[in-house]
Motif scaffolding. Sequence first.
Motif, PDB file in Angstrom:
ATOM      1  N   GLY A  56      -2.722   5.682  -5.823  1.00 35.61           N
ATOM      2  CA  GLY A  56      -1.760   5.923  -4.927  1.00 35.61           C
ATOM      3  C   GLY A  56      -1.892   5.289  -3.944  1.00 35.61           C
ATOM      4  N   ILE A  57      -2.618   4.120  -3.689  1.00 35.53           N
ATOM      5  CA  ILE A  57      -2.808   3.071  -2.541  1.00 35.53           C
ATOM      6  C   ILE A  57      -2.640   1.597  -2.994  1.00 35.53           C
ATOM      7  N   LEU A  58      -1.687   1.034  -2.187  1.00 32.85           N
ATOM      8  CA  LEU A  58      -1.311  -0.380  -2.693  1.00 32.85           C
ATOM      9  C   LEU A  58      -2.064  -1.171  -1.763  1.00 32.85           C
ATOM     10  N   THR A  59      -2.817  -2.082  -2.160  1.00 32.99           N
ATOM     11  CA  THR A  59      -3.408  -3.295  -1.090  1.00 32.99           C
ATOM     12  C   THR A  59      -3.221  -4.448  -1.149  1.00 32.99           C
ATOM     13  N   ILE A  60      -2.959  -5.275  -0.249  1.00 26.22           N
ATOM     14  CA  ILE A  60      -2.613  -6.636  -0.194  1.00 26.22           C
ATOM     15  C   ILE A  60      -3.671  -7.317   0.499  1.00 26.22           C
ATOM     16  N   HIS A  61      -4.429  -8.369   0.000  1.00 32.10           N
ATOM     17  CA  HIS A  61      -5.354  -9.165   0.583  1.00 32.10           C
ATOM     18  C   HIS A  61      -4.823 -10.763   0.428  1.00 32.10           C
ATOM     19  N   ALA A  62      -4.627 -11.214   1.545  1.00 29.38           N
ATOM     20  CA  ALA A  62      -4.572 -12.959   1.537  1.00 29.38           C
ATOM     21  C   ALA A  62      -5.378 -13.586   2.237  1.00 29.38           C
ATOM     22  N   GLU A  93       2.071   3.516 -11.192  1.00 31.38           N
ATOM     23  CA  GLU A  93       1.112   2.420 -10.698  1.00 31.38           C
ATOM     24  C   GLU A  93       1.305   1.613 -12.133  1.00 31.38           C
ATOM     25  N   ASN A  94       1.779   1.848 -13.301  1.00 32.26           N
ATOM     26  CA  ASN A  94       1.797   1.048 -14.276  1.00 32.26           C
ATOM     27  C   ASN A  94       2.991   0.156 -14.378  1.00 32.26           C
TER      28      ASN A  94
END
Length: 128
Positions: A56-62, A93-94
């Motif tokens: 349930g957690i969306l993470t963006i790493h840039a 999430e899919n």
Amino acid sequence: MVPDLFDLLEAPFAALRPMAGPQMRFEDYVKDGRYILRAELPGIDPEDVEITVANGILTIHAERRQEEREGQRTEFRYGSFTRSCALPPDADENDVRATYDKGILEISVRLAEKEERTKRIPIEQRQS
């Protein structure tokens, strides 16, 4: 250049943040049965962006790696940014899609159809 109103409001609290350094700006909304998250990532190559979803957690790493040369002068800009947000409870999430255009990363997540969970309860009559 006039500073953004939110930059002015956040400035006194910047020292209280657990992470130092620049932050990604997010906006989110729901449209056509999808949760949409938009992040400002100007000057970042989409190949330097990693998006993950778990529990349930969306993470963006840039990561930003940029070099500018002008005559005898060279300037480097680099750094990494990570930000996470909780997805709505009905997010699938899919079914996550991401696009990048002109410095804006847009992520969309399908939302499950909300089921009516109303159940009629029968009343039993007692025999006296």
